[in-house]
Design a protein around this motif. Structure first.
Motif, PDB file in Angstrom:
ATOM      1  N   GLN A  42      54.086  74.347 -21.445  1.00  0.00           N
ATOM      2  CA  GLN A  42      54.005  73.569 -22.424  1.00  0.00           C
ATOM      3  C   GLN A  42      54.472  72.142 -22.708  1.00  0.00           C
ATOM      4  O   GLN A  42      53.859  71.995 -23.342  1.00  0.00           O
ATOM      5  N   TRP A  43      55.458  71.997 -21.509  1.00  0.00           N
ATOM      6  CA  TRP A  43      57.085  70.753 -21.977  1.00  0.00           C
ATOM      7  C   TRP A  43      55.380  68.913 -20.838  1.00  0.00           C
ATOM      8  O   TRP A  43      54.985  68.488 -21.978  1.00  0.00           O
ATOM      9  N   ILE A  44      54.411  69.732 -20.924  1.00  0.00           N
ATOM     10  CA  ILE A  44      53.741  68.580 -19.563  1.00  0.00           C
ATOM     11  C   ILE A  44      52.573  68.618 -21.128  1.00  0.00           C
ATOM     12  O   ILE A  44      52.531  67.999 -21.495  1.00  0.00           O
ATOM     13  N   ARG A  45      51.912  69.465 -21.612  1.00  0.00           N
ATOM     14  CA  ARG A  45      50.838  69.638 -22.724  1.00  0.00           C
ATOM     15  C   ARG A  45      51.728  68.684 -23.715  1.00  0.00           C
ATOM     16  O   ARG A  45      50.954  68.213 -24.672  1.00  0.00           O
ATOM     17  N   SER A  46      52.599  68.798 -23.844  1.00  0.00           N
ATOM     18  CA  SER A  46      53.509  68.055 -25.644  1.00  0.00           C
ATOM     19  C   SER A  46      53.675  67.121 -25.052  1.00  0.00           C
ATOM     20  O   SER A  46      53.772  66.202 -26.275  1.00  0.00           O
ATOM     21  N   ARG A  47      53.665  66.973 -23.901  1.00  0.00           N
ATOM     22  CA  ARG A  47      53.749  65.392 -23.640  1.00  0.00           C
ATOM     23  C   ARG A  47      52.576  64.213 -23.229  1.00  0.00           C
ATOM     24  O   ARG A  47      52.798  62.756 -23.698  1.00  0.00           O
ATOM     25  N   LEU A  48      51.985  64.913 -22.903  1.00  0.00           N
ATOM     26  CA  LEU A  48      50.666  64.245 -22.812  1.00  0.00           C
ATOM     27  C   LEU A  48      49.743  64.280 -24.060  1.00  0.00           C
ATOM     28  O   LEU A  48      48.660  63.749 -24.285  1.00  0.00           O
ATOM     29  N   LEU A  49      50.176  64.945 -24.651  1.00  0.00           N
ATOM     30  CA  LEU A  49      48.529  65.540 -25.786  1.00  0.00           C
ATOM     31  C   LEU A  49      48.280  64.401 -26.666  1.00  0.00           C
ATOM     32  O   LEU A  49      49.965  63.167 -27.540  1.00  0.00           O
ATOM     33  N   TYR A  50      47.717  63.539 -26.478  1.00  0.00           N
ATOM     34  CA  TYR A  50      46.564  62.544 -27.224  1.00  0.00           C
ATOM     35  C   TYR A  50      47.786  61.079 -27.280  1.00  0.00           C
ATOM     36  O   TYR A  50      48.212  60.625 -28.176  1.00  0.00           O
ATOM     37  N   VAL A  51      48.582  61.434 -25.709  1.00  0.00           N
ATOM     38  CA  VAL A  51      49.248  60.711 -25.364  1.00  0.00           C
ATOM     39  C   VAL A  51      49.000  58.463 -25.195  1.00  0.00           C
ATOM     40  O   VAL A  51      49.180  58.371 -25.490  1.00  0.00           O
ATOM     41  N   GLN A 103      46.623  52.894 -24.580  1.00  0.00           N
ATOM     42  CA  GLN A 103      44.971  52.833 -24.479  1.00  0.00           C
ATOM     43  C   GLN A 103      44.753  52.449 -22.377  1.00  0.00           C
ATOM     44  O   GLN A 103      44.176  53.139 -21.839  1.00  0.00           O
ATOM     45  N   ARG A 104      46.063  52.050 -22.605  1.00  0.00           N
ATOM     46  CA  ARG A 104      45.921  51.558 -20.748  1.00  0.00           C
ATOM     47  C   ARG A 104      46.189  52.907 -19.984  1.00  0.00           C
ATOM     48  O   ARG A 104      46.154  53.511 -18.957  1.00  0.00           O
ATOM     49  N   ILE A 105      46.596  54.153 -19.949  1.00  0.00           N
ATOM     50  CA  ILE A 105      47.079  55.544 -19.245  1.00  0.00           C
ATOM     51  C   ILE A 105      45.957  55.761 -19.237  1.00  0.00           C
ATOM     52  O   ILE A 105      45.028  56.114 -20.135  1.00  0.00           O
ATOM     53  N   PRO A 106      45.761  56.172 -18.348  1.00  0.00           N
ATOM     54  CA  PRO A 106      44.357  56.543 -17.147  1.00  0.00           C
ATOM     55  C   PRO A 106      44.016  58.311 -17.090  1.00  0.00           C
ATOM     56  O   PRO A 106      42.939  58.888 -17.006  1.00  0.00           O
ATOM     57  N   PHE A 107      44.893  58.661 -18.079  1.00  0.00           N
ATOM     58  CA  PHE A 107      44.251  60.431 -18.965  1.00  0.00           C
ATOM     59  C   PHE A 107      45.186  60.563 -20.097  1.00  0.00           C
ATOM     60  O   PHE A 107      45.840  60.087 -20.257  1.00  0.00           O
ATOM     61  N   GLN A 108      44.771  61.736 -20.727  1.00  0.00           N
ATOM     62  CA  GLN A 108      45.136  62.496 -21.934  1.00  0.00           C
ATOM     63  C   GLN A 108      44.604  63.384 -22.066  1.00  0.00           C
ATOM     64  O   GLN A 108      43.963  64.113 -20.827  1.00  0.00           O
ATOM     65  N   VAL A 109      45.821  64.325 -22.882  1.00  0.00           N
ATOM     66  CA  VAL A 109      45.357  66.096 -22.852  1.00  0.00           C
ATOM     67  C   VAL A 109      44.724  65.822 -24.492  1.00  0.00           C
ATOM     68  O   VAL A 109      45.421  65.569 -25.128  1.00  0.00           O
ATOM     69  N   ASN A 110      44.081  66.099 -24.880  1.00  0.00           N
ATOM     70  CA  ASN A 110      43.478  66.998 -25.622  1.00  0.00           C
ATOM     71  C   ASN A 110      42.790  68.299 -25.962  1.00  0.00           C
ATOM     72  O   ASN A 110      43.507  69.376 -25.721  1.00  0.00           O
ATOM     73  N   GLY A 111      43.411  68.527 -27.741  1.00  0.00           N
ATOM     74  CA  GLY A 111      42.767  70.082 -28.282  1.00  0.00           C
ATOM     75  C   GLY A 111      42.392  70.076 -28.552  1.00  0.00           C
ATOM     76  O   GLY A 111      41.722  69.086 -29.586  1.00  0.00           O
ATOM     77  N   ALA A 112      42.354  71.136 -29.236  1.00  0.00           N
ATOM     78  CA  ALA A 112      41.075  72.385 -30.635  1.00  0.00           C
ATOM     79  C   ALA A 112      42.002  73.031 -31.307  1.00  0.00           C
ATOM     80  O   ALA A 112      43.054  74.055 -30.649  1.00  0.00           O
ATOM     81  N   ALA A 113      41.338  73.412 -32.407  1.00  0.00           N
ATOM     82  CA  ALA A 113      41.677  74.425 -32.865  1.00  0.00           C
ATOM     83  C   ALA A 113      40.956  75.073 -33.187  1.00  0.00           C
ATOM     84  O   ALA A 113      39.714  74.867 -33.693  1.00  0.00           O
ATOM     85  N   ASP A 114      41.164  76.807 -33.482  1.00  0.00           N
ATOM     86  CA  ASP A 114      40.277  77.734 -33.797  1.00  0.00           C
ATOM     87  C   ASP A 114      38.964  77.580 -34.923  1.00  0.00           C
ATOM     88  O   ASP A 114      39.987  77.362 -35.887  1.00  0.00           O
ATOM     89  N   LEU A 115      37.967  77.145 -34.864  1.00  0.00           N
ATOM     90  CA  LEU A 115      37.688  77.243 -36.869  1.00  0.00           C
ATOM     91  C   LEU A 115      36.814  79.090 -36.381  1.00  0.00           C
ATOM     92  O   LEU A 115      35.054  78.617 -36.302  1.00  0.00           O
ATOM     93  N   PRO A 116      37.055  79.976 -36.790  1.00  0.00           N
ATOM     94  CA  PRO A 116      36.226  81.197 -36.842  1.00  0.00           C
ATOM     95  C   PRO A 116      35.265  80.969 -37.803  1.00  0.00           C
ATOM     96  O   PRO A 116      34.833  80.282 -39.245  1.00  0.00           O
ATOM     97  N   LYS A 117      33.785  81.617 -37.873  1.00  0.00           N
ATOM     98  CA  LYS A 117      32.666  81.437 -37.958  1.00  0.00           C
ATOM     99  C   LYS A 117      32.833  81.463 -39.919  1.00  0.00           C
ATOM    100  O   LYS A 117      33.990  82.003 -40.790  1.00  0.00           O
ATOM    101  N   GLY A 118      32.770  80.561 -40.996  1.00  0.00           N
ATOM    102  CA  GLY A 118      32.883  80.146 -42.723  1.00  0.00           C
ATOM    103  C   GLY A 118      34.387  79.757 -42.409  1.00  0.00           C
ATOM    104  O   GLY A 118      34.584  78.838 -43.624  1.00  0.00           O
TER     105      GLY A 118
END
Length: 260
Positions: free
Chosen positions: A214-223, A229-244
């Motif tokens: 969780q420590w790594i996820r939080s620090r690299l999320l949209y880093v 923009q020079r950082i060559p990697f990033q963690v992206n996240g997505a949230a669930d959208l149930p149908k409707g």
């Protein structure tokens, strides 16, 4: 308005300004993204699409878009005149889906801009392509001819995991303004390389090890957005959208003249 393939672009006659301001839509998932201005860039598939121009200066855009991890209906209603305008964007999950962000986009030529503010914070244009992002707040653009545009985010309806944010980005020759629903408390993550030599998700074994922290996820999320923009990697996240499920956000803007 030009045709659909030309993107949602409009020359807004704003008082004496008459600046060319491009309007766009962007919707991202963990697998790809949809850009109305540059549809060929993503792998999302448009299954149906319609654009209607009203008698007055208003428009309606609707489409059905299929991602590998999302199936959505998109609708934008908008209008604009010399003094004000509004845009309302509504995204409905047609099946269980996952999304990273939903965006109302404005592109402004920086040569016409004197200064820019989010709330009380002045954002300097340093040609660094940096994301100056804050929770939903008004944005003011002061133009060199004395015109002032004020953008007020409105009509926010967000499922769990999403937040309503705004940002200004200082591209070399442009100001980019996004009114954005962003998955800041995501339920799914991906670690992606973001360089010319590696522009894809990292192998599953690496993902499992690094994203298990969780420590790594939080620090690299949209880093790259938060730091550089020079950082060559990033963690992206997505949230669930149930149908409707529905994501809705909008913006109202007004224009006035201030004497120098």
């Amino acid at each position: 308005m030009p045709n659909i393939r030309g993107g949602v672009q409009k020359r807004l006659s704003l008082g004496h300004l008459a600046q060319a301001i491009e309007l766009g839509l962007e919707i991202g998932s963990l697998s790809t993204f949809f850009s109305f201005e540059n549809n060929e860039l993503g792998s999302a598939r448009i299954k149906a699409e319609v654009f209607e121009k009203g008698v007055a200066d208003d428009w309606l855009y609707q489409s059905e878009i299929q991602f590998s991890d999302a199936h959505i209906k998109v609708s934008e209603e908008g209008c604009a005149n010399q003094l004000e305008g509004r845009r309302i964007l509504r995204v409905v999950a047609l099946d269980d889906s996952r999304l990273m962000d939903v965006v109302l986009r404005f592109v402004i030529d920086k040569r016409s801009v004197q200064s820019a503010f989010i709330g009380s914070r002045e954002i300097m244009h340093k040609r660094r392509n940096r994301y100056h992002q804050y929770f939903s707040d008004k944005v003011r653009i002061f133009f060199k001819n004395g015109e002032v545009m004020t953008f007020n985010p409105v009509f926010s309806v967000l499922p769990a995991g999403f937040e309503h944010v705004v940002y200004l980005r200082d591209e070399p020759e442009k100001w980019i303004l996004h009114i954005r629903a962003l998955a800041l408390a995501p339920s799914h993550y991906v670690l992606k390389g973001c360089s010319r030599w590696y522009n894809r998700p990292f192998p599953f074994a690496i993902q499992r090890i690094l994203l298990g922290s969780q420590w790594i996820r939080s620090r690299l999320l949209y880093v790259r957005e938060r730091i550089s923009q020079r950082i060559p990697f990033q963690v992206n996240g997505a949230a669930d959208l149930p149908k409707g499920s529905v994501i809705q956000l909008g913006v109202h803007w007004s224009c006035r003249h201030e004497a120098h």
